[in-house]
Design a protein around this motif. Structure first.
Motif, PDB file in Angstrom:
ATOM      1  N   TYR A 195     -77.884  90.495  11.920  1.00 14.97           N
ATOM      2  CA  TYR A 195     -77.806  91.703  11.102  1.00 14.97           C
ATOM      3  C   TYR A 195     -76.711  91.591  10.045  1.00 14.97           C
ATOM      4  N   ASP A 196     -76.373  90.377   9.622  1.00 13.13           N
ATOM      5  CA  ASP A 196     -75.328  90.161   8.616  1.00 13.13           C
ATOM      6  C   ASP A 196     -75.957  90.135   7.223  1.00 13.13           C
ATOM      7  N   ILE A 197     -75.337  90.843   6.305  1.00  7.23           N
ATOM      8  CA  ILE A 197     -75.834  90.856   4.924  1.00  7.23           C
ATOM      9  C   ILE A 197     -74.667  90.669   3.955  1.00  7.23           C
ATOM     10  N   ASN A 198     -74.986  90.322   2.717  1.00  5.76           N
ATOM     11  CA  ASN A 198     -74.029  90.316   1.610  1.00  5.76           C
ATOM     12  C   ASN A 198     -74.425  91.395   0.609  1.00  5.76           C
ATOM     13  N   ILE A 199     -73.426  92.020   0.017  1.00  5.68           N
ATOM     14  CA  ILE A 199     -73.651  92.948  -1.098  1.00  5.68           C
ATOM     15  C   ILE A 199     -73.019  92.303  -2.324  1.00  5.68           C
ATOM     16  N   LEU A 200     -73.811  92.003  -3.343  1.00  9.17           N
ATOM     17  CA  LEU A 200     -73.339  91.293  -4.526  1.00  9.17           C
ATOM     18  C   LEU A 200     -73.309  92.229  -5.735  1.00  9.17           C
ATOM     19  N   GLY A 201     -72.251  92.118  -6.530  1.00  5.04           N
ATOM     20  CA  GLY A 201     -72.141  92.943  -7.724  1.00  5.04           C
ATOM     21  C   GLY A 201     -71.708  94.361  -7.446  1.00  5.04           C
ATOM     22  N   ASP A 217     -73.165 100.650   9.046  1.00  4.46           N
ATOM     23  CA  ASP A 217     -72.558 100.530  10.378  1.00  4.46           C
ATOM     24  C   ASP A 217     -73.391 101.253  11.426  1.00  4.46           C
ATOM     25  N   ARG A 218     -73.912 102.422  11.067  1.00  5.39           N
ATOM     26  CA  ARG A 218     -74.719 103.192  12.019  1.00  5.39           C
ATOM     27  C   ARG A 218     -76.028 102.487  12.359  1.00  5.39           C
ATOM     28  N   LEU A 219     -76.484 101.627  11.465  1.00  6.37           N
ATOM     29  CA  LEU A 219     -77.697 100.855  11.729  1.00  6.37           C
ATOM     30  C   LEU A 219     -77.397  99.536  12.429  1.00  6.37           C
ATOM     31  N   GLY A 220     -76.123  99.265  12.656  1.00  4.96           N
ATOM     32  CA  GLY A 220     -75.756  98.003  13.276  1.00  4.96           C
ATOM     33  C   GLY A 220     -75.781  96.834  12.313  1.00  4.96           C
ATOM     34  N   ILE A 221     -75.790  97.120  11.009  1.00  8.08           N
ATOM     35  CA  ILE A 221     -75.809  96.080   9.985  1.00  8.08           C
ATOM     36  C   ILE A 221     -74.369  95.789   9.552  1.00  8.08           C
ATOM     37  N   VAL A 223     -71.710  94.012   6.998  1.00 10.81           N
ATOM     38  CA  VAL A 223     -71.541  93.427   5.673  1.00 10.81           C
ATOM     39  C   VAL A 223     -70.642  92.207   5.824  1.00 10.81           C
ATOM     40  N   ARG A 224     -71.252  91.048   5.797  1.00 11.13           N
ATOM     41  CA  ARG A 224     -70.483  89.807   5.920  1.00 11.13           C
ATOM     42  C   ARG A 224     -69.517  89.658   4.755  1.00 11.13           C
ATOM     43  N   ARG A 243     -77.806  86.842   6.482  1.00 13.39           N
ATOM     44  CA  ARG A 243     -79.257  86.694   6.602  1.00 13.39           C
ATOM     45  C   ARG A 243     -80.007  87.253   5.386  1.00 13.39           C
ATOM     46  N   ALA A 244     -79.384  88.175   4.662  1.00  8.49           N
ATOM     47  CA  ALA A 244     -80.024  88.788   3.501  1.00  8.49           C
ATOM     48  C   ALA A 244     -78.945  89.278   2.554  1.00  8.49           C
ATOM     49  N   ALA A 245     -79.347  89.624   1.327  1.00 12.80           N
ATOM     50  CA  ALA A 245     -78.378  90.092   0.334  1.00 12.80           C
ATOM     51  C   ALA A 245     -79.007  91.164  -0.538  1.00 12.80           C
TER      52      ALA A 245
END
Length: 496
Positions: A195-201, A217-221, A223-224, A243-245
């Motif tokens: 459940y790791d993601i990146n937020i870019l920009g 956080d409430r979804l268990g996701i 932000v790497r 895993r996604a961005a």
């Protein structure tokens, strides 16, 4: 310099950009930005753009290898916020002088500055930025950084984006190239999860990302890495295991998102956290990408439940504002992702958009605007100050949303104005941010000061109206003071 030219050409050839793919080979080499006029900032140089992208990395020391004025002009140029480290708020520069240039002491002075920063602050990394002067005299920044990293045992990252190479947007992309080449993938995390993601920009302007992160956080996701808003060096170094961005500002870091997908198979999409509908859609797409990468599909149900709860709360809060704002006309003079995301957000509560600029917007941004407004007449590339003033003074808009550069046009036209750009004081992202944006628009439009400033001055009004005005001693004294300051007498005011 040859390596820098190669990087610039690589950035110009952006396969993930539909506009870029549609050009011929010659046009593609010229890039998307207009060529700069020598001696003109043209809205920001490449060095300025690199600092915008990298300075919000909060625990890193940012060292400018240049004369003092280069750092003075670029320091704190965005309202990004940090939840912890404050080292990024400290300004470091080698303060190169004419004597240093003549005597060839630039590289020696840079190495010494790196050592002093390491000993005094002990940062996890140091980012080094050359500017026009040090690039033109030929200081080998990369060699110095490599030697300093070996000597002091910490990453020293060269950010090759001197101002003369191009626009601010080019500097954004060159900063992304520096992260790809020297930072991302250099550390292997021991806690990578599905459940790791990146937020870019995402720049965390006024703490906006802090309104979105609790939803994830409430979804268990997890932000790497949020690049660059409120980021830490170690988080970015481990960002290749996400895993996604989600791409928030594609004009700045589309090259970073594409190359991370190529190298580490991290799929991405472009979305927005402005407005209720767009925030919900962004959460859905994040969950869907994670499921495609192996996450448990049950997250899709939890996402829909969260969206239903948050939308109900937000719409209930907005109910009080709809009667006061429905039908109000807004002129939006901004650009980039805000040119369509804020438009959609405002239209959700019944506000009419009389115009929006598309400066710095991508082809995809413009297409979204056309789909939302369904009328090209409300879209303008760039409007001159005189045209903005004419539009506002003729009361074609009830409020203008823009950056600080054009606020005085609205004030001169006696029209409410709200800061929507990076200098703003209020966060507008997410569900709570949307409520705050509407609240600020309501406060600005219905501020009683506008009724007062639009009324004629006592000495400019007709005599019949003047007789009805209260004639207290203080008001009379004020009038005499104004007359004396202007060098006039009561007879100069005619009937008043």
């Amino acid at each position: 310099m040859s390596s820098l030219r190669a990087k610039i050409q690589d950035v110009f050839n952006e396969p993930a950009c539909e506009q870029n793919r549609g050009k011929d080979a010659k046009a593609r080499k010229e890039g998307c930005s207009k060529p700069l006029t020598p001696g003109a900032a043209a809205g920001g140089c490449a060095f300025d753009g690199a600092k915008i992208v990298l300075q919000p990395i909060t625990d890193v020391a940012h060292l400018i290898h240049a004369p003092l004025a280069c750092e003075g002009n670029s320091w704190d140029n965005r309202g990004a916020a940090s939840s912890g480290p404050t080292l990024w708020r400290t300004s470091f520069t080698t303060d190169l002088t004419e004597l240093d240039v003549v005597m060839g002491q630039g590289e020696r002075k840079l190495f010494k500055a790196i050592r002093e920063i390491k000993e005094a602050y002990g940062p996890p990394a140091i980012f080094v930025y050359p500017t026009c002067v040090t690039a033109l005299i030929g200081d080998d920044i990369e060699a110095v950084c490599t030697r300093a990293a070996e000597k002091f045992g910490l990453p020293v990252v060269p950010v090759n984006a001197p101002g003369f190479v191009g626009s601010k947007n080019l500097g954004n992309k060159l900063a992304g190239e520096a992260l790809l080449e020297h930072v991302i993938g250099t550390v292997e995390p021991d806690d990578a999860g599905p459940y790791d993601i990146n937020i870019l920009g995402e720049f965390n302007l006024s703490g906006e990302f802090w309104l979105v992160k609790p939803l994830l956080d409430r979804l268990g996701i997890r932000v790497r890495a949020c690049i660059p808003g409120d980021a830490r060096y170690l988080d970015i170094a481990c960002a290749h295991r996400a895993r996604a961005a989600m791409m928030v500002c594609s004009t700045a870091l589309i090259n970073l998102a594409r190359k991370m997908e190529q190298r580490w198979d991290i799929p991405f999409f472009e979305g927005s956290f402005y407005g209720i509908t767009d925030t919900s859609e962004a959460l859905r797409q994040i969950s869907q990408l994670l499921v495609k990468k192996g996450a448990d599909p049950e997250i899709l149900g939890r996402t829909e439940a969260l969206i239903a709860d948050e939308e109900a709360i937000a719409w209930k809060k907005l109910t009080a504002y709809r009667p006061r704002l429905e039908g109000k006309r807004v002129l939006l003079n901004t650009g980039g992702v805000k040119s369509w995301s804020v438009v959609h957000a405002l239209m959700e509560i019944g506000i009419e958009i009389v115009g929006t600029s598309v400066k710095k917007s991508t082809v995809e941004d413009k297409e979204r605007i056309k789909q939302i407004l369904k009328d090209d007449n409300h879209i303008f590339e760039q409007m001159a100050a005189r045209e903005l003033y004419a539009m506002l003074s003729e009361h074609k808009a009830d409020i203008m949303l823009s950056g600080g550069r054009t606020q005085f046009i609205a004030l001169k036209a006696k029209t409410p104005w709200l800061d929507i750009n990076q200098e703003r004081q209020h966060p507008y992202a997410g569900y709570d941010g949307m409520v705050e944006l509407v609240r600020q628009v309501d406060l600005a439009i219905h501020n009683p000061i506008w009724r007062q400033v639009r009324e004629p001055a006592p000495w400019d009004c007709p005599a019949a109206v003047r007789e009805e005005l209260p004639s207290t001693k203080s008001e009379t004294a004020t009038l005499h003071a104004v007359q004396e300051f202007a060098g006039t007498t009561a007879d100069d005011f005619g009937e008043c």
